[in-house]
Design an enzyme around this catalytic site. Structure first.
Site, PDB file in Angstrom:
ATOM      1  N   GLY A 124       0.885  -1.089   0.078  1.00 40.52           N
ATOM      2  CA  GLY A 124      -0.030  -0.125  -0.183  1.00 40.52           C
ATOM      3  C   GLY A 124       0.935   1.329   0.006  1.00 40.52           C
ATOM      4  O   GLY A 124       1.279   1.625   0.883  1.00 40.52           O
ATOM      5  N   GLY A 131      -0.366  10.069  -6.336  1.00 43.63           N
ATOM      6  CA  GLY A 131      -0.429   8.823  -7.268  1.00 43.63           C
ATOM      7  C   GLY A 131       1.193   8.884  -7.635  1.00 43.63           C
ATOM      8  O   GLY A 131       2.111   8.391  -6.851  1.00 43.63           O
ATOM      9  N   SER A 132       1.303   9.481  -8.806  1.00 41.81           N
ATOM     10  CA  SER A 132       3.014   9.724  -8.652  1.00 41.81           C
ATOM     11  C   SER A 132       3.598  10.501  -7.733  1.00 41.81           C
ATOM     12  O   SER A 132       4.869  10.402  -7.610  1.00 41.81           O
ATOM     13  CB  SER A 132       3.208  10.644 -10.227  1.00 41.81           C
ATOM     14  OG  SER A 132       2.656  10.010 -11.301  1.00 41.81           O
ATOM     15  N   HIS A 338      -5.473  -8.239 -37.314  1.00 41.56           N
ATOM     16  CA  HIS A 338      -6.317  -9.155 -37.266  1.00 41.56           C
ATOM     17  C   HIS A 338      -7.911  -8.477 -37.711  1.00 41.56           C
ATOM     18  O   HIS A 338      -8.810  -9.311 -37.927  1.00 41.56           O
ATOM     19  CB  HIS A 338      -6.867  -9.420 -35.437  1.00 41.56           C
ATOM     20  CG  HIS A 338      -5.695 -10.377 -34.915  1.00 41.56           C
ATOM     21  ND1 HIS A 338      -4.765 -10.392 -34.823  1.00 41.56           N
ATOM     22  CD2 HIS A 338      -6.238 -11.687 -34.831  1.00 41.56           C
ATOM     23  CE1 HIS A 338      -3.991 -11.433 -34.306  1.00 41.56           C
ATOM     24  NE2 HIS A 338      -4.985 -12.241 -34.279  1.00 41.56           N
ATOM     25  N   GLY A 340     -11.223  -7.081 -38.027  1.00 45.16           N
ATOM     26  CA  GLY A 340     -12.725  -7.075 -37.235  1.00 45.16           C
ATOM     27  C   GLY A 340     -12.317  -8.156 -36.147  1.00 45.16           C
ATOM     28  O   GLY A 340     -13.028  -8.152 -35.085  1.00 45.16           O
ATOM     29  N   GLU A 363       3.448   1.287 -11.387  1.00 45.67           N
ATOM     30  CA  GLU A 363       4.779   1.295 -10.695  1.00 45.67           C
ATOM     31  C   GLU A 363       5.741   2.274 -11.646  1.00 45.67           C
ATOM     32  O   GLU A 363       6.684   2.171 -11.921  1.00 45.67           O
ATOM     33  CB  GLU A 363       5.425  -0.149 -10.852  1.00 45.67           C
ATOM     34  CG  GLU A 363       4.864  -1.193 -10.051  1.00 45.67           C
ATOM     35  CD  GLU A 363       5.851  -2.289  -9.869  1.00 45.67           C
ATOM     36  OE1 GLU A 363       6.963  -1.957  -9.521  1.00 45.67           O
ATOM     37  OE2 GLU A 363       5.181  -3.608  -9.512  1.00 45.67           O
ATOM     38  N   GLU A 367       6.083   8.910 -17.891  1.00 42.83           N
ATOM     39  CA  GLU A 367       6.562  10.171 -17.804  1.00 42.83           C
ATOM     40  C   GLU A 367       7.299  10.274 -16.506  1.00 42.83           C
ATOM     41  O   GLU A 367       8.557  10.728 -16.464  1.00 42.83           O
ATOM     42  CB  GLU A 367       5.393  11.056 -17.327  1.00 42.83           C
ATOM     43  CG  GLU A 367       4.343  11.673 -18.675  1.00 42.83           C
ATOM     44  CD  GLU A 367       3.534  10.413 -19.323  1.00 42.83           C
ATOM     45  OE1 GLU A 367       3.033  10.238 -20.428  1.00 42.83           O
ATOM     46  OE2 GLU A 367       3.301   9.413 -18.357  1.00 42.83           O
TER      47      GLU A 367
END
Length: 381
Positions: A124, A131-132, A338, A340, A363, A367
């Site tokens: 955690g 975040g970053s 591929h 469709g 992780e 950027e």
């Protein structure tokens, strides 16, 4: 310089490849559609040693090299990136944090259950406010009467609802900014420690991602990892190693997309000949193969550096950045090849296309990797 895998590495590669085909492939779409975590498969991963890959036998680990770790993650991820992520997150984050920075008593207490797969680990760091900017976390830990009282929450946590052991970071001294962040080991079932929202995701849908909530959780003081204030620094070192695994995961996705595209291009006929005979398709396949090989060299170089005790901050960032971007391009081209059929779930490239987007985010975003790379190369001069 020898670019060939050793006999040991080839043996590990075959073990991972066979496991992916026999134990994972038949159930991929079932778990992707239901978003159910495949606990039985995870237990089997533990049985063959893939949840304790890089850890010594004294703690129940397989004692494999980081190179072998990368090979395993790549092979599993060719077939199902969600299970590749389980291996990468379990080994590289929670378990490795405890192994690298905890004292021997904590290692003996927690590692055997983790390395055997009897318990899954969560890690955690990320929050809804950070975040970053990991140092901007709001979760707090206050020392009181031989315990730390933790309050706050963590977001986007792999194994958030299925993990039973968690390494969690919290602010112990706000005045010291990132140097006031500490890391702790928590156990599910402790009063006040609960799972919040389970995320409904674009891709990696069978990989468990959920919120962790802490409401006056009493954590024994001995469950502090290292010393107060070392948590942020510890996490940055753990992320370096974790980026090798995510780079290998990206590599597996890219190779899986190429393999599927080669197979389809040889079988699918248009205007009286196979797609593989058209120069436009050949150019796409050539670009994919070249970029994937270059990414593999970066991933293996980073793993080699780690196995030989060298600093990996630059190499891991380069490998993670390039491999994730290559995988994104490869899956996009695979869908185009591929046509469709690439847009429907009966063909594997549809899922790879959804799964890959996490690779440029998790992780450390692309950027952030470029920031790390720039800092390193600028300091060289």
């Amino acid at each position: 310089m020898d670019f060939n895998l050793t006999e040991q590495e080839l043996s590990v590669q075959k073990l991972a490849r066979d496991f992916a085909q026999n134990e994972i492939a038949p159930f991929i779409m079932k778990y992707d559609e239901s978003q159910e975590f495949p606990m039985e498969i995870a237990k089997k991963l533990g049985d063959i040693g893939f949840l304790g890959i890089i850890f010594p036998e004294e703690y129940g680990g397989s004692n494999f090299s980081v190179m072998e770790y990368a090979i395993i993650v790549e092979e599993i991820s060719k077939v199902d990136p969600s299970m590749g992520l389980t291996i990468a997150a379990h080994n590289g984050l929670c378990t490795n944090h405890i192994f690298t920075f905890a004292n021997n008593d904590l290692k003996k207490k927690y590692l055997p259950d983790l390395t055997s797969g009897r318990k899954l680990g969560a890690w955690g760091l990320t929050e809804n406010v950070s975040g970053s900017d990991a140092a901007g976390m709001a979760t707090t830990a206050e020392r009181k009467n031989g315990h730390y009282i933790i309050n706050g929450s963590k977001l986007f946590i792999t194994h958030g609802s299925v993990g039973e052991t968690a390494v969690v970071t919290a602010v112990t001294d706000k005045s010291k900014n990132k140097n006031g962040i500490s890391a702790f080991i928590l156990e599910k079932g402790w009063k006040g420690f609960s799972t919040g929202k389970k995320e409904n995701k674009l891709g990696m849908r069978s990989s468990d991602t959920a919120e962790l909530i802490f409401e006056n959780v009493e954590v024994p003081a001995e469950n502090l990892i290292g010393e107060e204030g070392q948590g942020f620094k510890q996490c940055m070192q753990i992320l370096d190693g974790g980026r090798i695994a995510i780079a290998a995961l990206s590599l597996g996705i890219a190779q899986g997309a190429l393999d599927a595209s080669l197979k389809y291009a040889k079988q699918r006929k248009q205007f009286g000949k196979a797609l593989s005979e058209f120069q436009g398709i050949q150019f796409k396949l050539s670009d994919m193969a070249t970029e994937i090989d270059a990414a593999r060299l970066l991933v293996y170089k980073a793993a080699f550096y780690r196995d030989n005790g060298r600093d990996i901050n630059l190499q891991a960032a380069m490998a993670k950045y390039y491999a994730s971007e290559v995988a994104t391009r490869a899956t996009n081209e695979a869908i185009q090849i591929h046509g469709g059929y690439g847009f429907i779930k009966e063909f594997p490239v549809e899922k790879l296309y959804r799964d890959v987007k996490l690779m440029t985010i998790g992780e450390g975003t692309s950027e952030v990797q470029k920031m790390v790379i720039a800092r390193n190369i600028l300091n060289m001069f």
